[in-house]
Motif scaffolding. Structure first.
Motif, short mmCIF file in Angstrom:
data_model
loop_
_atom_site.label_atom_id
_atom_site.label_comp_id
_atom_site.label_asym_id
_atom_site.label_seq_id
_atom_site.Cartn_x
_atom_site.Cartn_y
_atom_site.Cartn_z
N LEU A 28 -119.07 94.13 -25.21
CA LEU A 28 -118.87 94.41 -23.78
C LEU A 28 -118.12 93.27 -23.11
O LEU A 28 -117.21 93.49 -22.31
N PHE A 29 -118.49 92.04 -23.45
CA PHE A 29 -117.80 90.87 -22.90
C PHE A 29 -116.34 90.85 -23.34
O PHE A 29 -115.43 90.63 -22.53
N MET A 32 -114.36 93.41 -21.53
CA MET A 32 -114.05 92.98 -20.17
C MET A 32 -112.84 92.04 -20.17
O MET A 32 -111.92 92.19 -19.36
N ILE A 33 -112.83 91.08 -21.09
CA ILE A 33 -111.70 90.14 -21.18
C ILE A 33 -110.42 90.88 -21.55
O ILE A 33 -109.36 90.63 -20.97
N THR A 35 -109.65 94.07 -21.04
CA THR A 35 -109.19 94.90 -19.92
C THR A 35 -108.56 94.04 -18.83
O THR A 35 -107.51 94.39 -18.28
N PHE A 36 -109.18 92.91 -18.53
CA PHE A 36 -108.61 91.99 -17.53
C PHE A 36 -107.24 91.50 -17.98
O PHE A 36 -106.29 91.48 -17.19
N THR A 51 -105.07 98.09 -26.21
CA THR A 51 -106.22 97.97 -25.31
C THR A 51 -106.98 99.28 -25.21
O THR A 51 -108.22 99.29 -25.28
N THR A 55 -110.79 99.73 -26.48
CA THR A 55 -111.76 100.04 -25.43
C THR A 55 -112.60 101.24 -25.81
O THR A 55 -113.83 101.20 -25.72
#
Length: 167
Positions: A28-29, A32-33, A35-36, A51, A55
């Motif tokens: 999950l972390f 998040m990185i 996607t950012f 990505t 994801t």
């Protein structure tokens, strides 16, 4: 003898769930990185390749690897309007029946997930060429961890039926 088996089995399942939940949290972390980085990369240089693939693959792993831990922590939604009014033994009987039904469904899910992994053994993702079957097999492992947790809860329910006054 039953109690020592149950305690040791519960520790083993708890250890497996702890590992899988940590893997899930790490994914999950990382998601998040990623996607950012992908979103900011669209404006600064170029988006991150793969990505979308990572994801949706990681999201499946996050869900399936966290099911056992969620069951262990009693984090699933349950409504006990009528069940809460029953005696401890009757509640344990209802829980035991529920756990048997869940266990049968989980075994079927794990079997079908494994079967699906065999069907897609030659499939790869579009951009990154990752083998899909590995991700499907990890999802099946997550289902098995969930099933092991349900077995622990079933054994606890059996103990409550036999000895309703023990904690």
């Amino acid at each position: 003898m039953f109690m020592s088996f149950l305690i040791n089995f519960e520790k083993l399942v708890g250890f497996l769930n702890s590992i899988s939940s940590k893997v899930s949290a790490t994914l999950l972390f990382l998601m998040m990185i990623l996607t950012f980085s992908d979103v900011t990369g669209r404006f600064l240089w170029r988006p991150v390749t793969g990505t979308y693939e990572l994801t949706y693959l990681w999201l499946a792993l996050i869900v399936f690897l966290s099911l056992g831990y969620t069951q262990q922590k009693k984090g699933h939604i349950s409504v006990g309007v009528f069940i809460d009014k029953l005696s401890v033994r009757a509640q344990a009987v209802v829980d035991g029946i529920t756990y048997i039904i869940i266990l049968v469904l989980l075994v079927l899910m794990a079997w079908q997930t494994y079967s699906y992994a065999n069907q897609v053994s030659s499939s790869v993702t579009g951009d990154l060429k990752l083998p899909v079957s590995i991700f499907v097999l990890v999802c099946a492992v997550g289902i098995l961890f969930y099933a092991l947790t349900v077995i622990v809860d079933f054994l606890k329910a059996v103990r409550k039926v036999v000895h309703p006054n023990e904690s």
